[in-house]
Design a protein around this motif. Structure first.
Motif, PDB file in Angstrom:
ATOM      1  N   VAL A   1       0.860  -1.180   0.000  1.00 17.82           N
ATOM      2  CA  VAL A   1       0.000   0.000   0.000  1.00 17.82           C
ATOM      3  C   VAL A   1       0.896   1.230   0.000  1.00 17.82           C
ATOM      4  CG1 VAL A   1      -1.755   1.316   1.250  1.00 17.82           C
ATOM      5  CG2 VAL A   1      -1.846  -1.191   1.245  1.00 17.82           C
ATOM      6  N   ALA A   2       0.611   2.155  -0.916  1.00 24.04           N
ATOM      7  CA  ALA A   2       1.302   3.443  -0.973  1.00 24.04           C
ATOM      8  C   ALA A   2       0.253   4.528  -0.797  1.00 24.04           C
ATOM      9  CB  ALA A   2       2.031   3.608  -2.300  1.00 24.04           C
ATOM     10  N   HIS A   3       0.395   5.312   0.260  1.00 24.14           N
ATOM     11  CA  HIS A   3      -0.633   6.303   0.585  1.00 24.14           C
ATOM     12  C   HIS A   3      -0.021   7.678   0.757  1.00 24.14           C
ATOM     13  CE1 HIS A   3      -3.059   8.560   3.719  1.00 24.14           C
ATOM     14  NE2 HIS A   3      -3.912   8.421   2.737  1.00 24.14           N
ATOM     15  N   VAL A   4      -0.654   8.669   0.161  1.00 23.70           N
ATOM     16  CA  VAL A   4      -0.371  10.077   0.427  1.00 23.70           C
ATOM     17  C   VAL A   4      -1.696  10.718   0.805  1.00 23.70           C
ATOM     18  CG1 VAL A   4       0.458  12.275  -0.478  1.00 23.70           C
ATOM     19  CG2 VAL A   4       1.581  10.146  -1.158  1.00 23.70           C
TER      20      VAL A   4
ATOM     21  N   ARG B   1       3.926   5.679   3.452  1.00 25.06           N
ATOM     22  CA  ARG B   1       2.915   6.726   3.536  1.00 25.06           C
ATOM     23  C   ARG B   1       3.566   8.076   3.811  1.00 25.06           C
ATOM     24  NH1 ARG B   1       0.946   7.526   9.046  1.00 25.06           N
ATOM     25  NH2 ARG B   1       2.062   6.178  10.508  1.00 25.06           N
ATOM     26  N   GLU B   2       3.071   9.075   3.106  1.00 30.03           N
ATOM     27  CA  GLU B   2       3.439  10.457   3.376  1.00 30.03           C
ATOM     28  C   GLU B   2       2.176  11.171   3.804  1.00 30.03           C
ATOM     29  OE1 GLU B   2       4.428  14.250   0.768  1.00 30.03           O
ATOM     30  OE2 GLU B   2       6.119  12.859   0.785  1.00 30.03           O
TER      31      GLU B   2
ATOM     32  N   GLY C   1      -3.880   7.942   7.113  1.00 36.27           N
ATOM     33  CA  GLY C   1      -2.686   7.118   7.079  1.00 36.27           C
ATOM     34  C   GLY C   1      -2.576   6.191   8.269  1.00 36.27           C
ATOM     35  N   GLU C   2      -2.974   6.660   9.422  1.00 38.05           N
ATOM     36  CA  GLU C   2      -2.898   5.816  10.618  1.00 38.05           C
ATOM     37  C   GLU C   2      -3.957   4.715  10.592  1.00 38.05           C
ATOM     38  OE1 GLU C   2      -2.954   8.769  13.689  1.00 38.05           O
ATOM     39  OE2 GLU C   2      -0.785   9.109  13.559  1.00 38.05           O
TER      40      GLU C   2
ATOM     41  N   GLY D   1       7.794  10.574  12.537  1.00 36.61           N
ATOM     42  CA  GLY D   1       6.656  10.748  13.433  1.00 36.61           C
ATOM     43  C   GLY D   1       5.331  10.424  12.761  1.00 36.61           C
ATOM     44  N   ARG D   2       4.334  11.264  13.013  1.00 37.70           N
ATOM     45  CA  ARG D   2       3.002  11.025  12.465  1.00 37.70           C
ATOM     46  C   ARG D   2       2.888  11.422  11.005  1.00 37.70           C
ATOM     47  NH1 ARG D   2      -1.859  13.200  15.733  1.00 37.70           N
ATOM     48  NH2 ARG D   2      -2.889  11.577  14.499  1.00 37.70           N
ATOM     49  N   SER D   3       3.982  11.894  10.424  1.00 37.58           N
ATOM     50  CA  SER D   3       3.953  12.273   9.007  1.00 37.58           C
ATOM     51  C   SER D   3       4.161  11.092   8.077  1.00 37.58           C
ATOM     52  CB  SER D   3       5.008  13.351   8.729  1.00 37.58           C
ATOM     53  OG  SER D   3       4.649  14.572   9.342  1.00 37.58           O
TER      54      SER D   3
END
Length: 462
Positions: free
Chosen positions: A211-214, A236-237, A220-221, A432-434
């Motif tokens: 999975v690739a998510h932006v 993920r970004e 994302g979480e 982090g959460r990014s």
């Protein structure tokens, strides 16, 4: 209908133009069965695409790039209707997408393993192999460039793709899918439209290998939790809360121009927008005056695009008004604009503190919140104290200060004396959460593949 709204009418997503509220159209939302069928088509196509020589895959990407370029005006028109971006920004994103496809058409055939040092009579090496079916989930704020970057890297390395575009630009997602898929074998690229339920069905599917998510941090979480159960590889970004540190000794007018660019570009709807500004007290008055002038100039010229929809505008306004209630002052902007569409003015807030909403949360709008600090180290310390870790910018004439900030800021990208820009080929890992993982550049090809070590020894014969 309210401008820029996406509403739920049965299984259809209806989109309105955020510039004036006119209806763009409706797109059916794929249900779980349709998602599974798309993944099955991609899975069926994978063995043949994996076996296709890398050079032939590169040729297909070149054809796709030229096809996209040939329909760039049509794509730009549709993107403007769905997300309201300025024409120059839209055309820039489409141009970047075309260039990215061309780059991956060259990078793909050059992506290779390594030889290893083994015994004299043995051969040891590594080889990069495609992961399989890649689910690509992408946002609305730069929808063509972001989606095609991930799709292109996946296809170049022999994977097949199921793409789920944002529900805020579903027509656009279908169009770019149509353009690219026409240049590829059946099933190599499939597109499914829908809201969060569609995305959840896709990323939770056990037949998805990566999975690739932006997109947003919250999304994302949720994806990360779903993928933890399937074992798929995830990159993920996600959201950022990027700081800008303005040191003493720099030209305050130039620094204000950089701050305005970082805060107001694409109406602040960029994951690497400037979100928190820490300015040294020695130049704070001149800096703020110049920043206010930058905002007033943009507002007077109606130079900002609308926000993507009324929900986003309401979120931005709530963060601004909440910060004002805690003591911030709006020197320009700070209130919802009159008239049609989802416009919000360029806004400069002063008297900000780290506990205010505009400092605590990612503000996806044209807001420049300013906090005055007594010294550079205080600014860096405050800038580093955030749960996100996407990027940060530093404006300083002191190379020692620059190096100290580079070391201290826990982010994937540090930009010194320019809020945007950088050499081609750069690729960062958010913190982090990014998010996590390489989401662009040559290193994205590594994310799209898995390494196999091979040891070949001579056989013993009779």
């Amino acid at each position: 209908m309210s401008a820029g709204a996406f509403v739920r009418t049965g299984d259809e997503i209806v989109i309105a133009d955020p510039r004036d509220g006119s209806i763009v159209g409706g797109v059916p939302a794929a249900d779980a069965d349709e998602v599974r069928a798309a993944v099955a088509r991609a899975r069926e196509a994978f063995p043949a695409w994996r076996a296709t020589p890398a050079a032939a895959r590169g040729q297909a990407l070149r054809r796709a790039a030229h096809a996209l370029a040939a329909r760039a005006s049509e794509v730009a028109d549709l993107e403007q209707r769905e997300n309201g971006r300025l024409r120059s920004d839209v055309e820039g994103g489409i141009g970047a997408a075309v260039d990215t496809l061309l780059q991956y058409s060259e990078y793909g055939p050059l992506h290779r393993g390594r030889s290893l040092r083994g015994g004299a009579e043995a051969l040891d090496l590594t080889r990069a192999e495609p992961r399989g079916v890649v689910a690509v989930v992408t946002p609305w704020n730069d929808p063509v460039a972001v989606a095609i970057g991930l799709i292109g890297a996946a296809i170049a390395t022999g994977n097949t793709v199921v793409h789920k575009p944002s529900e805020r630009c579903p027509h656009l997602g279908l169009l770019i899918g149509e353009i690219l898929a026409a240049e590829l074998p059946e099933g190599v690229l499939c597109t499914v439209s829908g809201r969060a339920q569609t995305g959840e069905a896709l990323v939770s599917c056990p037949d998805v290998d990566m999975v690739a998510h932006v997109g947003s941090t919250a999304a994302g979480e949720r994806i990360a939790r779903a993928v933890a159960l399937t074992g798929a590889h995830l990159i993920r970004e996600n959201g950022g809360n990027d700081a800008l540190v303005v040191d003493a000794g720099v030209d305050p007018v130039w620094a204000a121009g950089q701050a305005a660019l970082g805060s107001f570009a694409n109406s602040g709807q960029i994951c690497t927008s400037v979100e928190r500004i820490f300015v040294h007290r020695d130049i704070a008055d001149d800096f703020v005056a110049a920043l206010v002038a930058e905002a007033e100039s943009r507002n007077a010229a109606n130079a900002l695009a609308p926000l993507v929809d009324e929900r986003m505008r309401a979120e931005v306004d709530a963060q601004v008004t909440g910060s004002i209630a805690q003591g911030a002052r709006a020197l320009v902007g700070g209130a919802i604009s009159d008239g049609p569409g989802c416009h919000y003015p360029a806004t400069v807030l002063v008297g900000c503190t780290p506990t205010m909403p505009v400092f605590q949360q990612e503000t996806f709008g044209p807001v420049a919140p300013v906090m005055v600090v007594d010294d550079f180290d205080e600014a860096v310390r405050l800038a580093a104290h955030d749960e996100h870790g996407l990027a940060a910018s530093v404006l300083t004439a002191d190379i020692g200060h620059a190096n100290r900030a580079i070391d201290a800021l826990p982010v994937g990208t540090v930009k010194v004396n320019a809020v945007f820009g950088g050499a081609p080929g750069g690729s960062a890992q958010p913190r982090g959460r990014s998010g996590s993982g390489f989401g662009y550049g040559p290193e994205l090809l590594d994310e799209m593949t898995v390494v196999k070590v091979v040891h070949l020894s001579p056989a013993v014969t009779r």
